[in-house]
Design a protein around this motif. Structure first.
Motif, mmCIF file in Angstrom:
data_model
loop_
_atom_site.group_PDB
_atom_site.id
_atom_site.type_symbol
_atom_site.label_atom_id
_atom_site.label_comp_id
_atom_site.label_asym_id
_atom_site.label_seq_id
_atom_site.Cartn_x
_atom_site.Cartn_y
_atom_site.Cartn_z
ATOM 1 N N UNK A 174 0.816 -1.214 0.000
ATOM 2 C CA UNK A 174 0.000 0.000 0.000
ATOM 3 C C UNK A 174 0.849 1.263 0.000
ATOM 4 N N UNK A 175 1.919 1.265 0.764
ATOM 5 C CA UNK A 175 2.762 2.466 0.888
ATOM 6 C C UNK A 175 4.077 2.344 0.135
ATOM 7 N N UNK A 176 4.369 1.136 -0.354
ATOM 8 C CA UNK A 176 5.630 0.873 -1.044
ATOM 9 C C UNK A 176 6.825 1.221 -0.160
ATOM 10 N N UNK A 177 6.709 0.902 1.121
ATOM 11 C CA UNK A 177 7.780 1.136 2.082
ATOM 12 C C UNK A 177 8.283 -0.197 2.628
ATOM 13 N N UNK A 178 9.556 -0.209 2.962
ATOM 14 C CA UNK A 178 10.133 -1.426 3.504
ATOM 15 C C UNK A 178 9.690 -1.634 4.947
ATOM 16 N N UNK A 179 9.353 -2.865 5.277
ATOM 17 C CA UNK A 179 8.973 -3.224 6.634
ATOM 18 C C UNK A 179 10.260 -3.541 7.391
ATOM 19 N N UNK A 180 10.813 -2.525 8.042
ATOM 20 C CA UNK A 180 12.117 -2.662 8.674
ATOM 21 C C UNK A 180 12.105 -3.740 9.755
ATOM 22 N N UNK A 181 13.173 -4.515 9.786
ATOM 23 C CA UNK A 181 13.312 -5.531 10.808
ATOM 24 C C UNK A 181 12.636 -6.840 10.482
ATOM 25 N N UNK A 182 11.954 -6.924 9.329
ATOM 26 C CA UNK A 182 11.255 -8.152 8.981
ATOM 27 C C UNK A 182 11.982 -8.864 7.851
ATOM 28 N N UNK A 183 12.395 -10.089 8.117
ATOM 29 C CA UNK A 183 13.065 -10.908 7.128
ATOM 30 C C UNK A 183 12.439 -12.296 7.110
ATOM 31 N N UNK A 184 12.337 -12.866 5.942
ATOM 32 C CA UNK A 184 11.993 -14.270 5.818
ATOM 33 C C UNK A 184 13.250 -15.004 5.370
ATOM 34 N N UNK A 185 13.540 -16.126 6.014
ATOM 35 C CA UNK A 185 14.757 -16.883 5.724
ATOM 36 C C UNK A 185 14.380 -18.310 5.362
ATOM 37 N N UNK A 186 14.933 -18.794 4.235
ATOM 38 C CA UNK A 186 14.710 -20.164 3.802
ATOM 39 C C UNK A 186 16.047 -20.847 3.572
ATOM 40 N N UNK A 187 16.050 -22.166 3.745
ATOM 41 C CA UNK A 187 17.271 -22.942 3.595
ATOM 42 C C UNK A 187 17.015 -24.123 2.666
ATOM 43 N N UNK A 188 17.897 -24.266 1.660
ATOM 44 C CA UNK A 188 17.841 -25.410 0.756
ATOM 45 C C UNK A 188 18.895 -26.429 1.179
ATOM 46 N N UNK A 189 18.509 -27.709 1.163
ATOM 47 C CA UNK A 189 19.421 -28.800 1.472
ATOM 48 C C UNK A 189 19.543 -29.701 0.256
ATOM 49 N N UNK A 190 20.785 -29.990 -0.161
ATOM 50 C CA UNK A 190 20.986 -30.910 -1.278
ATOM 51 C C UNK A 190 20.544 -32.321 -0.898
ATOM 52 N N UNK A 191 20.778 -32.717 0.359
ATOM 53 C CA UNK A 191 20.412 -34.071 0.786
ATOM 54 C C UNK A 191 18.918 -34.331 0.639
ATOM 55 N N UNK A 192 18.107 -33.334 1.005
ATOM 56 C CA UNK A 192 16.653 -33.511 0.907
ATOM 57 C C UNK A 192 16.085 -32.950 -0.393
ATOM 58 N N UNK A 193 16.911 -32.154 -1.106
ATOM 59 C CA UNK A 193 16.487 -31.489 -2.342
ATOM 60 C C UNK A 193 15.202 -30.692 -2.123
ATOM 61 N N UNK A 194 15.174 -29.923 -1.039
ATOM 62 C CA UNK A 194 13.972 -29.149 -0.716
ATOM 63 C C UNK A 194 14.344 -27.915 0.105
ATOM 64 N N UNK A 195 13.413 -26.969 0.121
ATOM 65 C CA UNK A 195 13.534 -25.748 0.917
ATOM 66 C C UNK A 195 12.706 -25.890 2.195
ATOM 67 N N UNK A 196 13.151 -25.217 3.232
ATOM 68 C CA UNK A 196 12.346 -25.104 4.445
ATOM 69 C C UNK A 196 12.607 -23.751 5.093
ATOM 70 N N UNK A 197 11.602 -23.255 5.757
ATOM 71 C CA UNK A 197 11.729 -21.964 6.428
ATOM 72 C C UNK A 197 12.452 -22.147 7.750
ATOM 73 N N UNK A 198 13.347 -21.223 8.079
ATOM 74 C CA UNK A 198 14.014 -21.257 9.369
ATOM 75 C C UNK A 198 13.763 -19.944 10.092
ATOM 76 N N UNK A 199 13.869 -19.979 11.396
ATOM 77 C CA UNK A 199 13.600 -18.799 12.203
ATOM 78 C C UNK A 199 14.690 -17.756 12.020
ATOM 79 N N UNK A 200 14.285 -16.498 11.967
ATOM 80 C CA UNK A 200 15.236 -15.394 11.796
ATOM 81 C C UNK A 200 15.207 -14.475 13.005
#
Length: 396
Positions: A174-200
């Motif tokens: 709506x405002x085209x402003x960055x939500x400071x302090x908010x990050x989403x973090x994902x991790x890919x593993x070759x062993x599982x060949x998949x992504x998963x969300x991790x806590x940031x």
């Protein structure tokens, strides 16, 4: 062959390129057992790569289209004619269109590389293996969108796994402003060949990552980003540990570039020092047709009080940003003619590598032969071909 001592056979095989060794596994069971032995694979990576030096480079040589070329470069500083050999690693046909491209190269990590772009891929160029990562499951919350992604790549030796981590910021639609302090973090593993969300939750608030840090910096099991935290903290290094999958921040002293005792606008690029098992920062001015580089080192990793300036380089004819650094003294940059240049500061050797890249697209990393395969389980792994580079010396 049965009469040859095993040690002699091992020394001979260590001399061969990885792609030839992969064929030698079919000769006899004893060779198969030797070449697939984890100790031989480790020795091969160390011994074979100490005898030669090459680069793996990505670039877009044409103004039209986004198609990216992946090249393996070799040269000899003692060659009076300064010949450069370039070979193109040609991916499968479906990934060779103008709509498939890569913007960053991360590696080598045991000879494995991560290419960020469309699509994200892992590759072992010495075995001609090319693997497309699956799409992540991230969906921005309602009313938000993600604008920027910051990637890291490394190896978790505890689980024998190669991992890719990505940080995604959030912006308010709506405002085209960055939500400071908010990050989403994902991790890919070759062993599982998949992504998963991790806590940031342990990410520092108001953290920003500087775009000038483009050099692969995986040290001490951690990938690193050069950044800034609002307030009194200032510049920091953000580290992500591939073992425990936790973030940590390293404070950095006020590192600036000075010209005639005056601070000037500068780039700060985070770099690895693998021989010292630590990280450093290269700082250099934004403006000017010649630049000097100040090289800083965190002498003792995690000791925030151990940052020291170790040496300076220049002035040297550089207009654009640093695009690569390795070995503690080898700089890669793009000159005014958009050609890739290698500078060896210890000996003062400078060499134009005769490859060109438009749109600030050149990235370079040391090429390392490796027997580590991406073929795990039943996942799809494509084969590439290595062909002579028809674009060598383009632009002359």
């Amino acid at each position: 062959m049965e009469r040859l001592p095993q040690d002699l056979v091992s020394k001979i095989l260590l001399k061969l390129p990885a792609i030839e060794l992969s064929k030698c596994k079919c000769i006899c069971k004893s060779w198969l057992d030797l070449i697939t032995n984890p100790q031989f694979i480790t020795n091969y990576y160390v011994v074979h790569n100490n005898e030669q030096e090459h680069l793996l480079v990505i670039r877009r040589p044409f103004l039209c289209g986004l198609k990216t070329y992946i090249s393996r470069l070799s040269w000899n500083f003692d060659d009076p004619k300064k010949h450069v050999l370039s070979e193109i690693l040609s991916p499968p046909y479906e990934f060779s269109s103008d709509h498939k491209y890569w913007t960053e190269i991360m590696g080598p990590c045991n000879g494995i590389y991560f290419l960020e772009g469309n699509p994200n891929v892992l590759m072992n160029p010495s075995l001609r293996e090319f693997m497309v990562l699956p799409q992540s499951h991230f969906v921005a919350p309602q009313g938000f969108y993600s604008f920027t992604e910051y990637y890291g790549f490394g190896f978790d030796s505890k689980s024998d796994d190669y991992k890719v981590v990505v940080l995604k910021d959030l912006w308010v639609k709506e405002t085209d402003e960055r939500q400071n302090g908010f990050w989403n973090v994902e991790l890919y593993s070759l062993n599982s060949n998949s992504w998963r969300k991790i806590e940031a939750g342990d990410l520092p608030l108001q953290f920003d990552i500087w775009g000038s840090s483009r050099v692969f910096t995986f040290v001490r099991n951690c990938c690193h980003w050069w950044g800034f935290v609002d307030g009194n903290i200032g510049d920091v290094v953000l580290a992500f540990n591939m073992f425990d999958e936790m973030f940590r921040k390293i404070k950095v002293p006020r590192i600036e570039y000075y010209d005639s005792d005056f601070s000037v606008e500068c780039f700060k690029t985070l770099v690895p020092f693998h021989e010292s098992d630590t990280i450093g920062v290269i700082v250099y001015p934004v403006k000017g047709i010649e630049k000097c580089f100040d090289v800083w080192l965190m002498k003792d990793y995690w000791d925030e009080g151990s940052w020291i300036k170790v040496y300076s380089v220049g002035p040297v004819p550089v207009i654009h940003k640093l695009v690569g650094f390795y070995g503690g003294n080898r700089f890669l940059w793009k000159d005014s003619n958009e050609r890739l240049v290698l500078y060896e500061s210890e000996k003062g050797n400078m060499m134009c590598l005769e490859v060109y890249g438009k749109y600030d697209s050149i990235r370079g990393a040391r090429y390392m032969e490796s027997l580590v395969s991406l073929r795990r389980g039943n996942r799809q792994c494509f084969s590439c071909s290595l062909v002579p580079d028809p674009l060598l010396n383009l632009g002359e």
